[in-house]
Motif scaffolding. Structure first.
Motif: not given
Length: 157
Positions: A18-23, A45-50, A56-61
């Motif tokens: 959540e913190d990384i997404g908000a950042y 994709s737009n939905p993935y970034l959203s 809701l998703r943890k992005p890879s490095a």
């Protein structure tokens, strides 16, 4: 380090996502870049970034690096936020190198390594100077100004 058990570990990971997404969202909005623009530049994709921004998703490095490029910020800053890297000691020089969009990640790393080696060398030199000063003058006949009593007598005549 104390191991994290059960739901505590899951909660901490969830909070980091959540913190990384908000950042990322704050950085994107501060840069006045739309979600679609950033997704396009980052190659996702737009939905993935959203979903990333909403935690809701943890992005890879790799995805974080692409997002950082799109935002023109340091990938290292995102890695630290995501818990992939430990934070470094802050420095205006390191911050400037990390923020420079004209340098490749490899160039940034080389400049950072050189800068840190200079700093370590200066710390070592300072420690050696303090250590030798603490042992006092090597010649017991030399006063604080570096003049022996005999020299002082010669100069005053």
């Amino acid at each position: 380090m104390v191991p994290v058990s059960g739901t505590d570990g899951v909660e901490k990971i969830g909070q980091a996502v959540e913190d990384i997404g908000a950042y990322i969202r704050r950085q994107r909005e501060g840069a006045e870049v739309s979600l679609r623009q950033l997704a396009k530049v980052a190659g996702i994709s737009n939905p993935y970034l959203s979903q990333i921004e909403r935690g809701l998703r943890k992005p890879s490095a790799e995805i974080l690096a692409q997002i950082a490029t799109g935002l023109r910020i340091s990938a290292e800053a995102l890695y630290v936020r995501a818990g992939i890297l430990e934070p470094r000691e802050s420095s205006p020089v390191l911050d400037a190198v990390a923020a420079d969009p004209d340098l490749s990640e490899r160039q940034k790393q080389v400049l950072t390594d050189i800068y840190e080696s200079f700093r370590r060398g200066n710390v070592a030199e300072t420690s050696a100077a303090v250590s030798s000063a603490a042992t006092g003058p090597q010649d017991a006949g030399t006063d604080v100004g570096g003049v022996t009593p005999t020299d002082a007598g010669r100069r005053s005549s």
